[in-house]
Design a protein around this motif. Structure first.
Motif, mmCIF file in Angstrom:
data_model
loop_
_atom_site.group_PDB
_atom_site.id
_atom_site.type_symbol
_atom_site.label_atom_id
_atom_site.label_comp_id
_atom_site.label_asym_id
_atom_site.label_seq_id
_atom_site.Cartn_x
_atom_site.Cartn_y
_atom_site.Cartn_z
ATOM 1 N N SER A 153 0.808 -1.215 0.000
ATOM 2 C CA SER A 153 0.000 0.000 0.000
ATOM 3 C C SER A 153 0.844 1.269 0.000
ATOM 4 N N ILE A 154 2.157 1.119 -0.032
ATOM 5 C CA ILE A 154 3.010 2.307 0.059
ATOM 6 C C ILE A 154 3.158 2.966 -1.306
ATOM 7 N N SER A 155 2.813 4.235 -1.347
ATOM 8 C CA SER A 155 2.801 4.945 -2.628
ATOM 9 C C SER A 155 4.208 5.266 -3.116
ATOM 10 N N ILE A 156 4.304 5.555 -4.395
ATOM 11 C CA ILE A 156 5.582 5.987 -4.981
ATOM 12 C C ILE A 156 6.074 7.248 -4.277
ATOM 13 N N GLN A 157 5.179 8.176 -4.049
ATOM 14 C CA GLN A 157 5.619 9.418 -3.405
ATOM 15 C C GLN A 157 6.191 9.162 -2.012
ATOM 16 N N SER A 158 5.532 8.298 -1.260
ATOM 17 C CA SER A 158 6.021 7.969 0.080
ATOM 18 C C SER A 158 7.398 7.310 0.018
ATOM 19 N N ARG A 159 7.606 6.494 -0.991
ATOM 20 C CA ARG A 159 8.902 5.801 -1.142
ATOM 21 C C ARG A 159 10.006 6.781 -1.548
ATOM 22 N N PHE A 160 9.696 7.692 -2.479
ATOM 23 C CA PHE A 160 10.707 8.685 -2.891
ATOM 24 C C PHE A 160 11.083 9.560 -1.682
ATOM 25 N N ARG A 161 10.068 9.989 -0.924
ATOM 26 C CA ARG A 161 10.329 10.833 0.256
ATOM 27 C C ARG A 161 11.099 10.032 1.303
ATOM 28 N N GLY A 162 10.690 8.788 1.504
ATOM 29 C CA GLY A 162 11.366 7.936 2.485
ATOM 30 C C GLY A 162 12.818 7.710 2.117
ATOM 31 N N CYS A 163 13.074 7.576 0.822
ATOM 32 C CA CYS A 163 14.435 7.318 0.352
ATOM 33 C C CYS A 163 15.331 8.537 0.591
ATOM 34 N N LEU A 164 14.910 9.699 0.119
ATOM 35 C CA LEU A 164 15.788 10.872 0.220
ATOM 36 C C LEU A 164 15.894 11.377 1.657
ATOM 37 N N LEU A 165 14.789 11.356 2.403
ATOM 38 C CA LEU A 165 14.871 11.790 3.803
ATOM 39 C C LEU A 165 15.502 10.700 4.675
ATOM 40 N N GLY A 166 15.323 9.461 4.287
ATOM 41 C CA GLY A 166 15.999 8.362 5.001
ATOM 42 C C GLY A 166 17.503 8.469 4.853
ATOM 43 N N LEU A 167 17.927 8.901 3.671
ATOM 44 C CA LEU A 167 19.357 9.116 3.426
ATOM 45 C C LEU A 167 19.872 10.250 4.326
ATOM 46 N N ALA A 168 19.101 11.343 4.386
ATOM 47 C CA ALA A 168 19.522 12.492 5.211
ATOM 48 C C ALA A 168 19.582 12.121 6.694
ATOM 49 N N THR B 84 20.241 17.113 19.119
ATOM 50 C CA THR B 84 18.833 17.465 18.871
ATOM 51 C C THR B 84 18.618 17.893 17.422
ATOM 52 N N THR B 85 19.693 18.309 16.744
ATOM 53 C CA THR B 85 19.584 18.654 15.326
ATOM 54 C C THR B 85 20.494 17.740 14.519
ATOM 55 N N LEU B 86 19.917 17.092 13.518
ATOM 56 C CA LEU B 86 20.738 16.258 12.638
ATOM 57 C C LEU B 86 21.250 17.127 11.492
ATOM 58 N N SER B 87 22.504 17.523 11.575
ATOM 59 C CA SER B 87 23.123 18.282 10.479
ATOM 60 C C SER B 87 23.655 17.275 9.472
ATOM 61 N N TYR B 88 23.350 17.509 8.222
ATOM 62 C CA TYR B 88 23.817 16.534 7.238
ATOM 63 C C TYR B 88 25.227 16.859 6.755
ATOM 64 N N THR B 89 25.828 15.922 6.066
ATOM 65 C CA THR B 89 27.198 16.089 5.587
ATOM 66 C C THR B 89 27.219 16.095 4.045
ATOM 67 N N GLU C 185 18.065 19.134 10.055
ATOM 68 C CA GLU C 185 18.183 20.594 9.897
ATOM 69 C C GLU C 185 17.228 21.084 8.823
ATOM 70 N N ASN C 186 16.681 22.271 9.028
ATOM 71 C CA ASN C 186 15.642 22.714 8.085
ATOM 72 C C ASN C 186 15.859 24.114 7.513
ATOM 73 N N GLU C 187 17.027 24.670 7.741
ATOM 74 C CA GLU C 187 17.356 25.965 7.138
ATOM 75 C C GLU C 187 17.753 25.734 5.684
ATOM 76 N N GLY C 188 17.430 26.651 4.810
ATOM 77 C CA GLY C 188 17.883 26.561 3.416
ATOM 78 C C GLY C 188 17.501 25.228 2.791
ATOM 79 N N LYS C 189 18.512 24.535 2.236
ATOM 80 C CA LYS C 189 18.220 23.239 1.621
ATOM 81 C C LYS C 189 18.213 22.147 2.690
ATOM 82 N N GLY C 190 17.232 22.231 3.556
ATOM 83 C CA GLY C 190 17.101 21.269 4.652
ATOM 84 C C GLY C 190 15.956 20.307 4.411
ATOM 85 N N ARG C 191 15.337 19.890 5.523
ATOM 86 C CA ARG C 191 14.319 18.833 5.448
ATOM 87 C C ARG C 191 13.196 19.134 4.453
ATOM 88 N N ASP C 192 12.583 20.303 4.576
ATOM 89 C CA ASP C 192 11.438 20.608 3.712
ATOM 90 C C ASP C 192 11.853 20.689 2.241
#
Ligand SMILES: [Mg+2]
Length: 316
Positions: free
Chosen positions: A8-23, A57-62, A293-300
């Motif tokens: 039941s998992i949509s393509i959109q959910s998988r794409f979001r899960g993949c890129l945010l899962g990576l972050a 408390t903040t996950l800063s990406y690399t 982290e959600n500043e600039g090119k962050g989570r959203d």
């Protein structure tokens, strides 16, 4: 999550899960990069302990996430990998303090200065880099071409070339991208099918051997046998094995690769991408998702990129 729910998992959910899962994997793993596994194990006995009590408390990406963003942006712009666009994205997004390796910095700075970056890449790494730098950023390629594994592999090749010319550096990216495409298109977990589809995409005997080994591993204690290093051959199979050992738990798949230390940001990023592509966005623990982290090119922003790529994938 039970395997029969995956359909039941949509393509959109998988794409979001993949890129945010990576972050998430990158940001959490980044706190443990280069640490010894025995030291980490003293502080966190289980993946659950690690995920529930992250050391920040903040996950800063690399650099992993930063370069993945560049690949996603380039794909969104051209619908295929075009080296010129890709290099432009790497340059525009480049923040050296994000943990880029010395060689990668020289190559990106050469792109920035309109110099022959291929020559820089070859001179800095004689024979080309066989590190995991092309694999760490390749996830969007696996998603966008998921209905054609040959395209996944050839586009992953193109996405690796600006920085990687060594066969193993390129092959690591190709294999991870194909693994992400397979994970993203699987409705129910089937380990035999996953590896049966993946293994024909191994080109070298070295990778073939490591992926066969990943397939045979039956407990997380053996993950370390596949390696935890910055080379593609000692990290891509580890991420794939942790995912396939823990297909129904993002926490376990990602947590276990961090607990073995070494190149934790990249191995956790690759594992998070695989797990998110199979399980979708809702499988990522909320506390971790919220702390990216959600500043600039962050989570959203990453979330928006994933949605845009999913829309474009579904409309073509
Ligand atoms: Mg990194």
């Amino acid at each position: 999550m039970k395997s029969n729910m995956a359909h039941s998992i949509s393509i959109q959910s998988r794409f979001r899960g993949c890129l945010l899962g990576l972050a998430v994997g990158d940001g959490l793993g980044g706190r443990f990069e280069g640490m010894d596994r025995h030291w980490i194990a003293k502080r966190y006995r289980t993946p659950q302990q690690l995920i529930e009590n992250p050391p920040t408390t903040t996950l800063s990406y690399t650099d992993d996430t930063q370069m993945m963003i560049g690949v996603a942006e380039a794909l969104y712009e051209d619908k295929e990998i075009i080296e010129k666009t890709l290099c432009q994205k790497f340059v525009v997004n480049y923040v050296p303090s994000r943990g880029y390796g010395r060689g990668a910095r020289r190559v990106i700075e050469a792109m920035e200065d309109n110099k022959d970056y291929h020559a820089v890449a070859c001179s800095y790494f004689p024979g080309g880099s066989y590190g995991n730098g092309a694999a760490m950023r390749v996830a969007p390629v696996g998603l966008f071409f998921l209905n054609n594994l040959e395209s996944v592999s050839s586009q992953a090749y193109l996405s690796a070339l600006p920085t990687h010319t060594h066969q193993q550096g390129i092959e690591g990216a190709q294999i991870l991208a194909v693994a992400i495409a397979i994970a993203c298109s699987m409705n129910e977990w089937n380990k035999s099918l996953f590896y049966d589809k993946l293994i024909p995409h191994c080109q070298s005997p070295e990778f073939n051997k490591q992926i066969e080994k990943a397939r045979r591993i039956t407990c997380v204690e053996d993950l370390i046998m596949l390696g935890n290093a910055i080379t593609a051959i000692e990290s891509v199979p580890t991420a794939i094995a942790s995912f396939s050992l823990n297909p129904h738990s993002f926490t376990k798949a990602v947590g276990h690769v961090i607990l073995i230390g070494g190149d934790t940001d990249t191995i956790a990023a690759m594992t998070g991408a695989l797990s998110g592509a199979f399980l979708g966005i809702d499988a990522i623990p909320q506390n971790l998702l919220k702390s990216i982290e959600n500043e600039g090119k962050g989570r959203d922003y990453i979330d928006g990129l994933a949605k845009n790529l999913a829309d474009m994938y579904q409309s073509t």
